[in-house]
Scaffold this motif. Structure first.
Motif, PDB file in Angstrom:
ATOM      1  N   ARG A 170       0.839  -1.270   0.074  1.00  0.00           N
ATOM      2  CA  ARG A 170       0.029  -0.118   0.159  1.00  0.00           C
ATOM      3  C   ARG A 170       1.000   1.308  -0.068  1.00  0.00           C
ATOM      4  NH1 ARG A 170      -3.772   0.347   4.962  1.00  0.00           N
ATOM      5  NH2 ARG A 170      -4.472  -1.804   4.225  1.00  0.00           N
ATOM      6  N   TYR A 171       1.951   1.303   0.702  1.00  0.00           N
ATOM      7  CA  TYR A 171       2.765   2.495   0.806  1.00  0.00           C
ATOM      8  C   TYR A 171       4.023   2.500  -0.159  1.00  0.00           C
ATOM      9  CZ  TYR A 171       0.576   3.666   5.475  1.00  0.00           C
ATOM     10  OH  TYR A 171      -0.416   4.142   6.076  1.00  0.00           O
ATOM     11  N   GLY A 172       3.899   1.353  -1.309  1.00  0.00           N
ATOM     12  CA  GLY A 172       5.130   1.588  -2.257  1.00  0.00           C
ATOM     13  C   GLY A 172       6.099   1.094  -1.841  1.00  0.00           C
ATOM     14  N   LEU A 173       6.277   0.022  -0.905  1.00  0.00           N
ATOM     15  CA  LEU A 173       7.425  -0.706  -0.594  1.00  0.00           C
ATOM     16  C   LEU A 173       7.232  -1.963  -0.794  1.00  0.00           C
ATOM     17  CD1 LEU A 173       7.984   1.073   3.083  1.00  0.00           C
ATOM     18  CD2 LEU A 173       9.038   1.633   0.739  1.00  0.00           C
ATOM     19  N   GLU A 174       7.481  -2.531  -2.148  1.00  0.00           N
ATOM     20  CA  GLU A 174       7.311  -3.859  -2.611  1.00  0.00           C
ATOM     21  C   GLU A 174       8.016  -4.936  -1.770  1.00  0.00           C
ATOM     22  OE1 GLU A 174       5.066  -6.564  -4.591  1.00  0.00           O
ATOM     23  OE2 GLU A 174       4.775  -4.394  -4.670  1.00  0.00           O
ATOM     24  N   PRO A 175       7.463  -5.688  -1.218  1.00  0.00           N
ATOM     25  CA  PRO A 175       8.239  -7.124  -0.565  1.00  0.00           C
ATOM     26  C   PRO A 175       9.184  -7.725  -1.436  1.00  0.00           C
ATOM     27  CG  PRO A 175       5.974  -6.852   0.338  1.00  0.00           C
ATOM     28  CD  PRO A 175       5.761  -6.046  -1.158  1.00  0.00           C
ATOM     29  N   GLY A 224      12.125  -4.530   1.493  1.00  0.00           N
ATOM     30  CA  GLY A 224      11.105  -4.053   0.707  1.00  0.00           C
ATOM     31  C   GLY A 224      11.899  -3.049  -0.143  1.00  0.00           C
ATOM     32  N   ARG A 225      11.464  -2.895  -1.447  1.00  0.00           N
ATOM     33  CA  ARG A 225      12.237  -1.881  -2.344  1.00  0.00           C
ATOM     34  C   ARG A 225      11.042  -0.892  -2.870  1.00  0.00           C
ATOM     35  NH1 ARG A 225      16.404  -3.920  -6.592  1.00  0.00           N
ATOM     36  NH2 ARG A 225      17.254  -4.472  -4.365  1.00  0.00           N
ATOM     37  N   LYS A 226      11.396   0.364  -2.736  1.00  0.00           N
ATOM     38  CA  LYS A 226      10.474   1.600  -3.084  1.00  0.00           C
ATOM     39  C   LYS A 226      10.322   1.518  -4.652  1.00  0.00           C
ATOM     40  CE  LYS A 226       9.627   6.558  -2.857  1.00  0.00           C
ATOM     41  NZ  LYS A 226      10.200   7.574  -2.359  1.00  0.00           N
ATOM     42  N   GLY A 227       8.946   1.208  -5.018  1.00  0.00           N
ATOM     43  CA  GLY A 227       8.837   1.171  -6.269  1.00  0.00           C
ATOM     44  C   GLY A 227       9.239  -0.227  -7.258  1.00  0.00           C
ATOM     45  N   GLY A 228       9.455  -1.054  -6.433  1.00  0.00           N
ATOM     46  CA  GLY A 228       9.956  -2.417  -6.956  1.00  0.00           C
ATOM     47  C   GLY A 228       8.851  -3.033  -7.533  1.00  0.00           C
ATOM     48  N   LYS A 229       9.114  -4.058  -8.495  1.00  0.00           N
ATOM     49  CA  LYS A 229       8.117  -4.963  -8.990  1.00  0.00           C
ATOM     50  C   LYS A 229       7.670  -6.031  -8.349  1.00  0.00           C
ATOM     51  CE  LYS A 229       9.813  -3.748 -13.753  1.00  0.00           C
ATOM     52  NZ  LYS A 229      10.557  -4.316 -15.050  1.00  0.00           N
ATOM     53  N   PRO A 230       6.558  -6.478  -8.646  1.00  0.00           N
ATOM     54  CA  PRO A 230       6.073  -7.758  -7.690  1.00  0.00           C
ATOM     55  C   PRO A 230       6.687  -8.924  -7.965  1.00  0.00           C
ATOM     56  CG  PRO A 230       4.217  -6.421  -8.737  1.00  0.00           C
ATOM     57  CD  PRO A 230       5.366  -6.001  -9.232  1.00  0.00           C
ATOM     58  N   ARG A 231       7.637  -9.425  -7.023  1.00  0.00           N
ATOM     59  CA  ARG A 231       8.290 -10.728  -6.905  1.00  0.00           C
ATOM     60  C   ARG A 231       9.099 -10.927  -5.729  1.00  0.00           C
ATOM     61  NH1 ARG A 231       9.294 -14.757 -10.611  1.00  0.00           N
ATOM     62  NH2 ARG A 231      11.169 -15.897 -10.153  1.00  0.00           N
ATOM     63  N   MET A 232       8.712 -11.690  -4.723  1.00  0.00           N
ATOM     64  CA  MET A 232       9.400 -11.909  -3.595  1.00  0.00           C
ATOM     65  C   MET A 232      10.073 -13.280  -3.503  1.00  0.00           C
ATOM     66  SD  MET A 232       7.879 -11.758   0.013  1.00  0.00           S
ATOM     67  CE  MET A 232       7.066 -12.952   0.300  1.00  0.00           C
ATOM     68  N   LYS A 233      11.281 -13.240  -3.156  1.00  0.00           N
ATOM     69  CA  LYS A 233      12.178 -14.377  -2.760  1.00  0.00           C
ATOM     70  C   LYS A 233      11.883 -14.747  -1.338  1.00  0.00           C
ATOM     71  CE  LYS A 233      16.922 -16.077  -2.564  1.00  0.00           C
ATOM     72  NZ  LYS A 233      18.192 -15.721  -2.919  1.00  0.00           N
ATOM     73  N   VAL A 234      11.574 -15.822  -1.025  1.00  0.00           N
ATOM     74  CA  VAL A 234      11.542 -16.662   0.311  1.00  0.00           C
ATOM     75  C   VAL A 234      12.715 -17.529   0.706  1.00  0.00           C
ATOM     76  CG1 VAL A 234      10.019 -17.849   1.928  1.00  0.00           C
ATOM     77  CG2 VAL A 234       9.005 -16.626   0.217  1.00  0.00           C
TER      78      VAL A 234
END
Length: 249
Positions: A186-191, A212-222
């Motif tokens: 919601r705050y633009g810090l893409e996990p 998280g990354r500001k303005g990052g694209k959706p894709r998270m590594k677990v």
């Protein structure tokens, strides 16, 4: 050293590059979560890093010891804790590299300005309102409960302070993961990266590390879980390595 230490305080060796920190059992002493967050975060050359709610300054001191960043800052609302953090910075001779500022997280963006840091770290209060045991000591209660700021305050201000593509690192409790990930988006810090921390290999996790990354694209590594203890109660080799200790195994 003695002129910087106050009655009731002790000096703890951080076991990395000779760094030390002043601690007071009557206030909030740093725990394993701060060490894990400092190892999970990354600060590159010429980057500036800000620790929100820095307490007695453990994160800036550890990050400066581990990484080659250009500048480190810590924001702390409780003046007594901030003063102790400044004395620890002076104890290590790091006054030019680390600045501790007294201030409110809810006003962090106005204190530091927009797009002023590449990295933000935060070890926020884990408990909401009455959740968890309330501690009568104000410093401990503020450190553990969302009494003076909420996760929304942390994420809102971080989103403004971080530069585009800047990185946000947080340690928290897994029971709040759905809320944390939703609000980060919601705050633009893409996990982008997550690691669960388990006390034992057969126990459920009790901490989670998130990038998280500001303005990052959706894709998270677990990443694979971090196990803290062996069956006999001793630290695992990985945990010892994060503390900078050598083992005989």
């Amino acid at each position: 050293m003695e002129e910087l230490k106050r009655p009731g305080e002790r000096v703890d060796d951080l076991e990395i590059r000779g760094r030390k920190i002043l601690q007071s059992p009557g206030r909030f002493c740093f725990g394993m979560d701060a060490v894990l967050l400092s190892a999970f975060a990354r600060v590159g050359k010429k980057e500036r890093a800000l620790d929100l709610g820095t307490g007695t300054g453990i994160l800036p001191i550890l990050l400066e010891a581990k990484y080659s960043g250009d500048f480190y800052a810590g924001l702390e609302i409780q003046e007594e804790s901030a003063q102790m953090a400044r004395r620890s910075v002076k104890l290590n001779g790091l006054e030019e590299k680390i600045h501790i500022i007294t201030g409110d997280i809810k006003e962090a963006a106005s204190i530091f300005g927009a797009a002023s840091f590449e990295v933000i770290t935060v070890n926020p209060p884990y408990m909401i309102g009455g959740h968890g045991l309330k501690n009568d000591r104000e410093a401990l209660y503020v450190a553990r409960h969302e009494a003076l700021c909420t996760i929304d305050d942390v994420l809102r201000e971080s989103s403004v302070i971080l530069k585009s593509r800047g990185r946000f690192y947080m340690v928290h409790r897994p029971f709040r993961l759905p809320e944390l990930l939703t609000k980060m988006c919601r705050y633009g810090l893409e996990p982008k990266r997550m690691r669960l921390v388990c006390p034992y290999v057969d126990k459920e996790p009790n901490l989670v590390l998130i990038e998280g990354r500001k303005g990052g694209k959706p894709r998270m590594k677990v990443e694979p879980p971090l196990i803290v203890y062996e069956k006999d109660g001793s630290y695992t080799d990985e945990l010892n390595a994060l503390y900078g200790r050598q083992t005989g195994r």
